[in-house]
Design an enzyme around this catalytic site. Structure first.
Site, PDB file in Angstrom:
ATOM      1  N   HIS A 354      51.220   0.367  -9.795  1.00 46.75           N
ATOM      2  CA  HIS A 354      51.530  -0.833  -9.020  1.00 46.75           C
ATOM      3  C   HIS A 354      51.873  -0.546  -7.566  1.00 46.75           C
ATOM      4  O   HIS A 354      52.255  -1.472  -6.842  1.00 46.75           O
ATOM      5  CB  HIS A 354      52.710  -1.585  -9.647  1.00 46.75           C
ATOM      6  CG  HIS A 354      52.364  -2.362 -10.876  1.00 46.75           C
ATOM      7  ND1 HIS A 354      51.772  -3.605 -10.841  1.00 46.75           N
ATOM      8  CD2 HIS A 354      52.510  -2.063 -12.183  1.00 46.75           C
ATOM      9  CE1 HIS A 354      51.594  -4.042 -12.074  1.00 46.75           C
ATOM     10  NE2 HIS A 354      52.021  -3.127 -12.905  1.00 46.75           N
ATOM     11  N   ARG A 536      60.125  -9.957  -2.537  1.00 48.29           N
ATOM     12  CA  ARG A 536      61.182  -8.968  -2.333  1.00 48.29           C
ATOM     13  C   ARG A 536      61.264  -8.619  -0.841  1.00 48.29           C
ATOM     14  O   ARG A 536      60.238  -8.521  -0.168  1.00 48.29           O
ATOM     15  CB  ARG A 536      60.836  -7.719  -3.156  1.00 48.29           C
ATOM     16  CG  ARG A 536      61.909  -6.691  -3.276  1.00 48.29           C
ATOM     17  CD  ARG A 536      61.574  -5.754  -4.447  1.00 48.29           C
ATOM     18  NE  ARG A 536      60.159  -5.391  -4.469  1.00 48.29           N
ATOM     19  CZ  ARG A 536      59.658  -4.309  -3.859  1.00 48.29           C
ATOM     20  NH1 ARG A 536      60.450  -3.508  -3.178  1.00 48.29           N
ATOM     21  NH2 ARG A 536      58.366  -4.038  -3.937  1.00 48.29           N
ATOM     22  N   LYS A 541      56.569  -5.412   3.529  1.00 45.36           N
ATOM     23  CA  LYS A 541      56.149  -6.810   3.350  1.00 45.36           C
ATOM     24  C   LYS A 541      56.326  -7.598   4.654  1.00 45.36           C
ATOM     25  O   LYS A 541      55.838  -8.715   4.786  1.00 45.36           O
ATOM     26  CB  LYS A 541      56.916  -7.453   2.198  1.00 45.36           C
ATOM     27  CG  LYS A 541      56.571  -6.809   0.843  1.00 45.36           C
ATOM     28  CD  LYS A 541      57.333  -7.447  -0.295  1.00 45.36           C
ATOM     29  CE  LYS A 541      57.101  -6.755  -1.620  1.00 45.36           C
ATOM     30  NZ  LYS A 541      55.764  -6.988  -2.202  1.00 45.36           N
TER      31      LYS A 541
END
Length: 798
Positions: A354, A536, A541
């Site tokens: 992942h 998150r 991100k």
């Protein structure tokens, strides 16, 4: 078999009242919302049990291969409404509760979210469990029954504060305790040689006790089991010590056990935290494997035939100790040779990767592994030596044990027959960047299975307004065949359909605006662009990029108040790991900026920032259907896939994003003209990082970014502590590993394109509707069919 899945309103009403009286011990006049919720939950659970038993009987009778999905997270969210929809009983439940004078929505929203996960990894596991049940794939999910889960997030002075999640403070009506399914799990101790065999003598032990949740599939045709393990002491407490007054020492066994299943992802910045996390991972994996072997043997099958009846999927590296544990069970406990045991292990195990982040591919110090799991450390070294012997071309720098570390990614790879990435780009990067040498040694082992989401929860349940429009337009049945959304395409050119599509979105936005006002005290304009980034909080991100651009937009609005701006509501959601200092700083900056911008009379309703605390599945079900714009802005090459991006696009939000993870495939499916692309590609990111001055060059090339960083550095958003964000600003100028500055101007330009598109409603709603119409590929049903055919080698029982 008696059909109990489709009762009349009156029959369901009677069952609710029966449970209210005999299960809850309440009468209708004195029942609370909690009492009504429990009574309805038990009435629905009754209707799940029979298909659950029938599926189990059929699996045994037909000798079906079972799939076992091992995951540290199962972010299942609320169960009641999801179960009602899959049983075809949501309307019946609503009418039954109405006839009793009870608000069905209030009952549904009284249910706490099960605190069994953190983010995308856990939500994916939940979607996959639901799809396995919907497709009739006989399976079990194995996880930990966390008492407190991750943590409950709240903000104090803009800062994240972690408090315990208390979801189990109330009775959990969807689980069945299984005291007969309990296994003793050991840690530490010594390894002795007895009659030439290795015997592990643990120094500590706990019991793993099972709690089962049925997972009902679409239309109630099949149900699988999610088995969660709770740690209990092997001996409750030391009575002798207690009688001598040493009460703390007497309770040590209970304290050790409760600690194991108390918190998801304990802070592992300390040695004790690392030890606890490794113990948790072994606790889950060992309990699951003992259960799997018991079930296999009780079916009358030989251990050598395990791969014919058992497929075990490791969801990330957390359960990677499964390889050594299965070898230990086969060799130490059942007398098998190592060579036979490792062959069986590889045939049974699959590994889903992942992440491409090196820090997220777990590595344990050999000292820690040898201390906590001494026999496993020996087996890991044996596996490493076996792999090298069978692959003499393996480079010297590649291996499972290197530099006094056990590399769990490599361990999972060499003990699995298939390794899959979760998007097309990610799977290629696994081959090229993560495991290139292992890929050469094992060509074909790495395959792709692009993630998916269940349309039952993420469209049918979360977005009733849009679901009704879809059914009215193309008929029923799309929930189990999401490719049928393509039938919407001919209607997209119909102005009436686009008007209805926009009306469904507006209904969701109105509801969210009311919720913001009630819970956050922030008044927003539902006609504005609802611009959402929920995930998150992590530097890769790039929530920082989002808030920096927001500041730039606010600054521009103040300097040019007469310009024609599209009003925006910037919505954030997500938690930072407790020990992640920079992520927590970004959270505080977002909240500090929000407090200034939301109070600015010059910008007024044209720009608002909302950051509700404690983002979870239930909040996602509010935010995603109301979103106009989906922020998928990670640094290219860092996001494995994403599933939030799929949920947003499915619900008619347009994506602004980089070519990262599943964004690549989403853009291919919905059309490049219906996607706001910006930013460096993965190869360009790697090339840009070669310039040690890349951050400074990018900032000097952008006056708006310089202005934003200057405002932050001067304390414009933290006047009581002007130096609060000097560290963040310094990092932007001198490091900026995730290339926020390099992508800033391209991001601003893409946001300007968003404004222009939103200013043309006809164009916007056509783009939005095409996003929904073209998202059929991203169903978790399609993903699970891929796993069944290409990894698990099993077929549907339906």
């Amino acid at each position: 078999m008696k059909d109990i899945t489709a009762p009349t309103v009156e029959a369901l009403r009677d069952d609710i009242l029966r449970h209210l009286t005999y299960t809850m011990g309440k009468d209708a006049d004195h029942a609370s919302v909690y009492d009504w919720r429990m009574a309805l939950s038990f009435a629905l659970r009754d209707r799940i049990v029979e298909p659950w038993f029938a599926a189990t009987r059929q699996t045994w009778d037909q000798g079906r291969k079972r799939v076992y999905y091992l995951s540290m997270e199962f972010l299942i969210g609320r169960v009641l409404e999801d179960a009602a929809i899959n049983l075809g009983l949501r309307a019946t439940c609503r009418d039954a509760m109405t006839s009793l004078g009870v608000d069905f929505r209030a009952v549904v929203e009284d249910e706490p979210d099960a605190a069994l996960g953190n983010g995308g990894l856990g939500r994916l596991a939940a979607c996959y469990m639901e799809s396995m049940a919907s497709l009739g794939c006989a399976g079990y999910g194995y996880g930990i029954r966390y008492e407190h889960g991750l943590f409950r997030q709240r903000f104090e002075g803009g800062r994240q504060v972690e408090t315990p999640e208390d979801w189990l403070k109330q009775r959990h009506p969807w689980e069945f305790e299984r005291p007969e399914a309990a296994y003793e799990i050991g840690f530490k101790g010594t390894v002795e040689k007895r009659d030439g065999k290795s015997v592990w003598v643990p120094g500590e032990t706990v019991m793993a006790e099972a709690f089962d949740m049925p997972v009902i599939g679409w239309k109630g045709k099949w149900a699988n089991t999610l088995r969660l393990w709770s740690a209990t002491p092997t001996t409750l407490f030391d009575l002798a010590r207690f009688n001598h007054g040493d009460y703390a020492a007497a309770a040590e066994p209970e304290a050790l056990a409760r600690t194991l299943s108390r918190v998801l992802y304990p802070d592992d910045t300390t040695y004790q935290g690392k030890e606890l996390r490794l113990k948790q991972e072994y606790f889950l994996t060992a309990a699951a494997l003992h259960d799997i072997i018991r079930r296999h043997v009780s079916g009358g099958y030989a251990l050598k035939d395990l791969p014919d009846h058992v497929a075990i999927q490791m969801n990330d590296t957390h359960p990677a100790i499964a390889g050594p544990e299965l070898v230990r069970i086969l060799v130490d406990l059942n007398g098998m040779s190592f060579e036979d045991a490792i062959e069986i292990t590889v045939k049974c195990l699959g590994y889903t990767n992942h992440t491409l982040l090196p820090e997220a591919l777990e590595r344990w110090a050999t000292y820690l592994m040898g201390s906590v799991l001494p026999r496993h450390m020996q087996i890991i070294e044996q596996i490493d030596a076996w792999h090298l012997k069978n692959n003499p071309a393996r480079p010297h720098y590649v291996g499972v044990v290197k530099h006094h570390e056990v590399r769990m990614g490599e361990l999972a790879f060499v003990t699995a027959h298939k390794v899959n990435g979760v998007s097309a780009l990610h799977s290629e990067l696994i081959k090229q960047n993560l495991f290139p040498e292992l890929d050469k040694l094992h060509p074909g082992r790495i395959i792709n299975q692009t993630n998916g989401v269940t349309p039952r929860r993420w469209l049918r349940m979360a977005n009733p307004a849009l679901s009704r429009l879809i059914t009215e337009t193309i008929g029923t049945g799309w929930e189990a065949d999401l490719d049928r959304l393509r039938d919407l395409e001919p209607h997209v050119d119909d102005p009436g359909f686009r008007t209805d599509f926009a009306a469904a979105k507006r209904q969701n936005k109105d509801a969210l605006a009311n919720w913001f006002l009630e819970t956050q005290g922030v008044k927003v304009d539902p006609a504005a662009i609802f611009d959402v980034q929920v995930k998150r909080i992590h530097e890769y991100k790039r929530q920082l990029l989002n808030i920096l651009q927001t500041i730039a937009e606010w600054h521009e609005m103040r300097n040019n108040p007469q310009a024609d701006y599209q009003p925006r509501v910037k919505i954030f959601g997500g938690k930072a790991a407790p020990g992640y200092h920079t992520a927590k700083e970004i959270i505080r900056l977002i909240n500090d900026v929000a407090s200034v911008v939301n109070a600015d009379p010059l910008t007024g309703d044209r720009l608002k920032i909302v950051y509700p605390a404690n983002y979870n599945v239930s909040m996602a079900e509010r935010l995603i259907p109301a979103a106009d714009l989906s922020e998928q802005i990670s640094t290219a090459g860092k996001e494995a896939s994403g599933t939030g991006n799929m949920k947003f696009a499915l619900n008619g939000a347009l994506t602004i994003g980089t070519l990262d993870g599943a964004n690549v495939e989403i853009r291919q499916e919905v059309g490049a003209e219906n996607f706001f692309l910006f930013g460096l590609t993965a190869p360009e990111v790697m090339e840009r990082r070669k310039d040690p001055e890349h951050a400074r060059h990018a900032i000097l090339a952008s006056q708006p970014l310089q202005d934003v960083l200057q405002m932050i550095a001067e304390g414009r958003f933290s006047p009581e502590e002007p130096e609060r964000y000097h560290g963040l600003v310094h990092n932007m100028w001198h490091s900026d590993y995730f290339l926020v500055a390099s992508d800033f101007e391209a991001y601003r330009s893409a946001q300007a394109q968003v404004d222009r598109a939103f200013a043309d409603p006809d164009r916007w709603w056509r783009m939005a509707a095409l996003n929904t119409a073209r998202m059929g590929f991203f169903s978790s049903d399609r993903a699970i069919r891929g796993y069944m055919a290409e990894i698990w080698e099993t077929e549907s029982a339906l």
